[in-house]
Structures are given as structure tokens and as C-alpha cells.
Write a protein that holds these residues in place. Structure first.
Motif, PDB file in Angstrom:
ATOM      1  N   VAL A   1       1.047  -1.267   0.028  1.00 31.57           N
ATOM      2  CA  VAL A   1      -0.294   0.061  -0.195  1.00 31.57           C
ATOM      3  C   VAL A   1       0.751   1.369   0.075  1.00 31.57           C
ATOM      4  O   VAL A   1       0.578   2.200  -0.793  1.00 31.57           O
ATOM      5  N   MET A   2       1.854   1.441   0.842  1.00 30.77           N
ATOM      6  CA  MET A   2       2.823   2.432   0.877  1.00 30.77           C
ATOM      7  C   MET A   2       3.602   2.557  -0.642  1.00 30.77           C
ATOM      8  O   MET A   2       3.442   3.823  -0.945  1.00 30.77           O
ATOM      9  N   SER A   3       4.075   1.761  -1.177  1.00 33.62           N
ATOM     10  CA  SER A   3       4.662   1.848  -2.550  1.00 33.62           C
ATOM     11  C   SER A   3       3.529   2.288  -3.374  1.00 33.62           C
ATOM     12  O   SER A   3       3.928   3.074  -4.343  1.00 33.62           O
ATOM     13  N   ALA A   4       2.261   1.757  -3.607  1.00 30.82           N
ATOM     14  CA  ALA A   4       1.242   2.122  -4.454  1.00 30.82           C
ATOM     15  C   ALA A   4       0.979   3.600  -4.414  1.00 30.82           C
ATOM     16  O   ALA A   4       1.012   4.344  -5.372  1.00 30.82           O
ATOM     17  N   ILE A   5       0.630   4.121  -3.100  1.00 32.21           N
ATOM     18  CA  ILE A   5       0.271   5.448  -2.817  1.00 32.21           C
ATOM     19  C   ILE A   5       1.565   6.419  -3.180  1.00 32.21           C
ATOM     20  O   ILE A   5       1.307   7.284  -3.569  1.00 32.21           O
ATOM     21  N   GLU A   6       2.667   5.962  -3.057  1.00 36.19           N
ATOM     22  CA  GLU A   6       4.004   6.649  -3.343  1.00 36.19           C
ATOM     23  C   GLU A   6       4.129   7.012  -4.812  1.00 36.19           C
ATOM     24  O   GLU A   6       4.474   7.830  -5.376  1.00 36.19           O
ATOM     25  N   ALA A   7       3.726   5.835  -5.689  1.00 34.20           N
ATOM     26  CA  ALA A   7       3.827   5.922  -7.023  1.00 34.20           C
ATOM     27  C   ALA A   7       2.512   6.511  -7.865  1.00 34.20           C
ATOM     28  O   ALA A   7       2.696   6.778  -8.944  1.00 34.20           O
ATOM     29  N   CYS A   8       1.549   6.545  -7.134  1.00 37.57           N
ATOM     30  CA  CYS A   8       0.256   7.079  -7.747  1.00 37.57           C
ATOM     31  C   CYS A   8       0.295   8.261  -8.375  1.00 37.57           C
ATOM     32  O   CYS A   8       1.080   9.280  -7.773  1.00 37.57           O
ATOM     33  N   ARG A   9      -0.033   8.340  -9.568  1.00 42.45           N
ATOM     34  CA  ARG A   9       0.137   9.641 -10.669  1.00 42.45           C
ATOM     35  C   ARG A   9       1.248  10.127 -10.587  1.00 42.45           C
ATOM     36  O   ARG A   9       1.612  11.505 -10.397  1.00 42.45           O
ATOM     37  N   THR A  10       2.333   9.291 -10.882  1.00 44.88           N
ATOM     38  CA  THR A  10       3.768   9.891 -11.116  1.00 44.88           C
ATOM     39  C   THR A  10       4.079   9.192 -12.234  1.00 44.88           C
ATOM     40  O   THR A  10       3.432   8.205 -12.796  1.00 44.88           O
ATOM     41  N   GLU A  11       5.439   9.511 -12.754  1.00 45.31           N
ATOM     42  CA  GLU A  11       5.919   8.824 -14.076  1.00 45.31           C
ATOM     43  C   GLU A  11       6.211   7.347 -13.743  1.00 45.31           C
ATOM     44  O   GLU A  11       6.488   6.727 -14.896  1.00 45.31           O
ATOM     45  N   ALA A  12       6.227   7.042 -12.569  1.00 40.38           N
ATOM     46  CA  ALA A  12       6.592   5.811 -12.230  1.00 40.38           C
ATOM     47  C   ALA A  12       5.716   4.777 -12.857  1.00 40.38           C
ATOM     48  O   ALA A  12       5.736   3.704 -13.003  1.00 40.38           O
TER      49      ALA A  12
END
Length: 399
Positions: free
Chosen positions: A34-45
Motif C-alpha cells: 500500500v505504501m509503495s502504491a500510494i507513493e507511485a500514484c499519479r507519477t511517471e513511475a
């Protein structure tokens, strides 16, 4: 809607790595995901697309969302699609909102055994309403309900409870007529509370006998049957909290309410005030204040804020929205059609899709051009790790 100046994602990106190192071995795989998903959300990742206005020369980049059900930014599209489907099930009757809670001491056991005890919370609350409603001395009808699990209080503490939306009536026991409840009144909450208490405690004992409960720390002795039975005994005599809110004003109000509740996460980005390496401040409702404005600001250590957010991550595959009785998925369409026939109501007379919650960011291509109001279209799609070929300013909203 403009991007909030502070998001949970910002806190995770800046202070999440330190938290993960400090709590190594104490953060579950699900919480890390969940932490990883939220960190990457709506970014170039996650890749994305370039949108262009069909009327002017405005372009912008929209990054993809993580679509994780715990992400504050991803629940708007999911809620809108879910609500569009639920609009077909609405009936032109009064709707009621009933809330079922458990004692804080039992909630502690629930956190250690989430699938088992949260599942029991769903079953016991639904069975309570269906049993009392079917009693000829009460309503004498078969009812249906939509139940939503929330595990948090306003301060992000662990507070599992069920929000239940129930039509104000049901089919007669022989299935031939609609039995409406009294205007403004569904069922006695005290009667509901006592049956719910009995069903829940009986279910908890069954889970214990089946070896489906784990205990830790100062409660590890409860793994034995006799100490567990003794520990539960006082809860059979205390008053459990079940309460009903005033009925909704109509189907439109039901949809608007559900759109806020069904896909809500522990805290929205709009409640965040400020954050640094030491402290996170956010707005919350202090229910100890009986009069006046309950809104105030709470400050938590950054590590404690992250911990409190993560305790509300549900087990993989666990459904936090469930339907029972007449609205159970297997027979919902048949039952709704039958009730409409009895009430002489057609689908065309039902309410239209509600406006999205103002705290939920809409899908990018459903928005008009921010410059001229014209429709937007996708002119380029780029994958994870790729950069768009078109030159355009990034935009925080995403598909």
C-alpha cells in the motif's frame, strides 16, 4: 479541483523510507504494498497519457493512478462507477442508516484476526437486522441492506464498525406485498443492540473453538478456552453501541451519502494541514466537544501518523462492501424487479447519478479543458518508466 497542497503520498515519499527501516520486520507485506502504491500514484513511475483540448492548444500530462483501494486519490472513479451500478437498485422508499460497533477491548482482538472478526462483524450485524425485521411483532418482513466496513475513528485510531443502509421496509414473509416501516422509524436500536451482542459473542466463541483466533502480548492466555470464556463474560452484560441516524430525504440523498462512505479511506488529503520529519498535523472531529465546532487540529509524530494509517490496510481479497437479504448479489435483480412491480415503479422513475463528492478527484478525460472548457482527448500514451514525446506541463489528475 486543485491538488491539495499536502497529500498522504507526500508524507510516504519523504518519510516512508525512514519508517520502513525503523519498523523492519513489523510492517506487513500488504502494508508495504500500500505504501509503495500510494507513493507511485499519479507519477511517471506508473506511466500515463498526454491529453489535448479539441478547441484550443492546451496540452497536459496525466499520470496513471495506482487504483489501490487504500489510496486517497484513487477512490473517486471507483466510487462513481460503483454508484452508477447501485442507482439501478434504488427504491422510492425511505432509507435508514444504522451503525454497529464493538467494545474497544474486542476491537483489539479484531485487529489481530481481521478476516475472521471483521467477517463476523458483517454477518452478526446483518443477521441482527434481518431477524428483528422478520419478527411479526416488529416489521414482519424480509429486508435487504448494504453494509460498509470502516475501521477508523476521526483520529485514525482503530475503531471497526459497520455502516448499514437499509430500505425502510421489506417484502412480506409470503412475498406478496411490500411492508413499509413507520415514517421516520425503522427498528428499536436497543433491541438490535442486544441481539447483535448475543450473535457476535456466540460467533466469537465459535471462532475460538475452531482455532481461528490468535492472541498476543498480555492477552496470550486467552488462547485457552476457560480464560477466554471468563474474559468474554462481562461483555454479555454491558450495553453495546448500535445507533440509527435520521432517515435520508430520498434516493438522491442515499446516493450522495453512499458515494462518500463506500470508498472512503482512513483520511482524505484535504484533512492534512502540514507535515515534517517530526510531526503531521491534520483536522479531526473531537466528539468529546458536545457543543460548538468539533473541528480541531491533531498533531502526531510522523511515525505514529504512518502507523495509524497502515493499521487500516485490509487483508488482500477482503470485501468491505457487502449486500445481504433482499439485496444479496445472487437474487438482487429478481428481488428489486419484484418490489418495483409491487410498488408499480419503473427504472426510468429512479434518480439520476449523483454528483461526485467534492473531495474526490474526477477522471481526467471527464473534465473539460481548464482553459476554454472544451472536451479533452488522449493524443499519446506512455508506459511505466517512459517519458512522453509531446511537450506538456504535468497535471496531477490522472486516468
Amino acid at each position: 479541483m486543485p491538488r491539495p497542497r499536502l497529500e498522504v503520498a507526500d508524507i510516504f515519499r519523504k518519510y516512508g523510507p525512514t519508517y520502513r527501516r525503523a519498523k523492519a520486520g513489523h510492517v506487513s507485506l500488504g502494508q508495504l504494498k500500500v505504501m509503495s502504491a500510494i507513493e507511485a500514484c499519479r507519477t511517471e513511475a506508473l506511466g500515463g497519457h498526454v491529453a489535448a483540448c479539441t478547441k484550443c492548444d492546451h496540452h497536459h500530462i496525466a499520470y496513471n493512478s495506482c487504483k489501490n483501494r487504500h489510496c486517497p486519490k484513487c477512490q473517486g472513479p471507483a466510487a462513481r462507477d460503483w454508484m452508477a451500478a447501485r442507482a439501478e437498485d434504488l427504491l422510492p422508499v425511505e432509507y435508514f442508516h444504522v451503525v454497529f460497533t464493538m467494545p474497544a477491548e474486542i476491537a483489539r482482538i479484531a485487529y489481530w484476526n481481521q478476516k475472521a472478526v471483521y467477517g463476523l462483524l458483517f454477518r452478526a450485524s446483518a443477521q441482527t437486522v434481518m431477524t428483528i425485521a422478520a419478527d411479526p411483532k416488529r416489521l414482519g418482513a424480509k429486508v435487504g441492506m448494504t453494509s460498509v466496513l470502516h475501521t477508523w475513528g476521526s483520529a485514525l485510531t482503530h475503531h471497526p464498525h459497520i455502516h448499514m443502509i437499509v430500505p425502510g421496509g421489506g417484502l412480506s414473509l409470503d412475498g406478496t406485498r411490500w411492508v413499509a416501516c413507520k415514517p421516520g422509524f425503522f427498528l428499536h436500536v436497543r433491541v438490535l443492540a442486544r441481539l447483535f451482542r448475543r450473535l457476535f459473542l456466540e460467533g466469537l466463541m465459535e471462532l475460538h473453538r475452531a482455532g481461528q483466533l490468535a492472541f498476543f502480548g498480555d492477552l496470550d492466555r486467552l488462547a485457552l478456552s476457560d480464560p477466554f470464556a471468563q474474559w468474554l463474560a462481562p461483555f454479555r452484560k454491558t450495553e453495546w453501541v448500535v445507533y440509527a441516524k435520521p432517515p435520508f430525504g430520498g434516493p438522491e440523498a442515499v446516493l450522495a451519502y453512499l458515494s462518500r462512505y463506500t470508498h472512503r479511506v482512513a483520511i482524505s488529503n484535504h484533512r492534512l494541514v502540514c507535515a515534517d520529519a517530526d510531526t503531521v498535523a491534520f483536522r479531526w472531529k473531537d466528539y468529546r466537544i458536545k457543543h460548538g465546532d468539533r473541528q480541531t487540529v491533531m498533531r502526531l509524530a510522523t511515525t505514529e501518523f504512518i502507523r495509524r494509517f497502515l493499521i487500516h490496510v485490509l487483508p488482500d481479497g477482503f470485501h468491505r462492501i457487502r449486500h445481504y437479504g433482499l439485496l444479496a448479489s445472487s437474487a438482487r435483480k429478481t428481488n428489486i424487479a419484484k418490489i418495483r412491480a409491487i410498488l408499480r415503479v419503473h427504472l426510468a422513475e429512479q434518480t439520476s447519478e449523483p454528483e461526485p463528492d467534492p473531495q474526490i478527484t474526477p477522471l481526467t478525460l471527464r473534465e473539460p479543458c481548464p482553459c476554454c472548457g472544451g472536451p479533452m482527448r488522449v493524443i499519446e500514451i506512455f508506459r511505466r518508466g517512459q517519458m512522453p514525446m509531446s511537450r506538456a506541463p504535468p497535471r496531477e489528475q490522472a486516468a
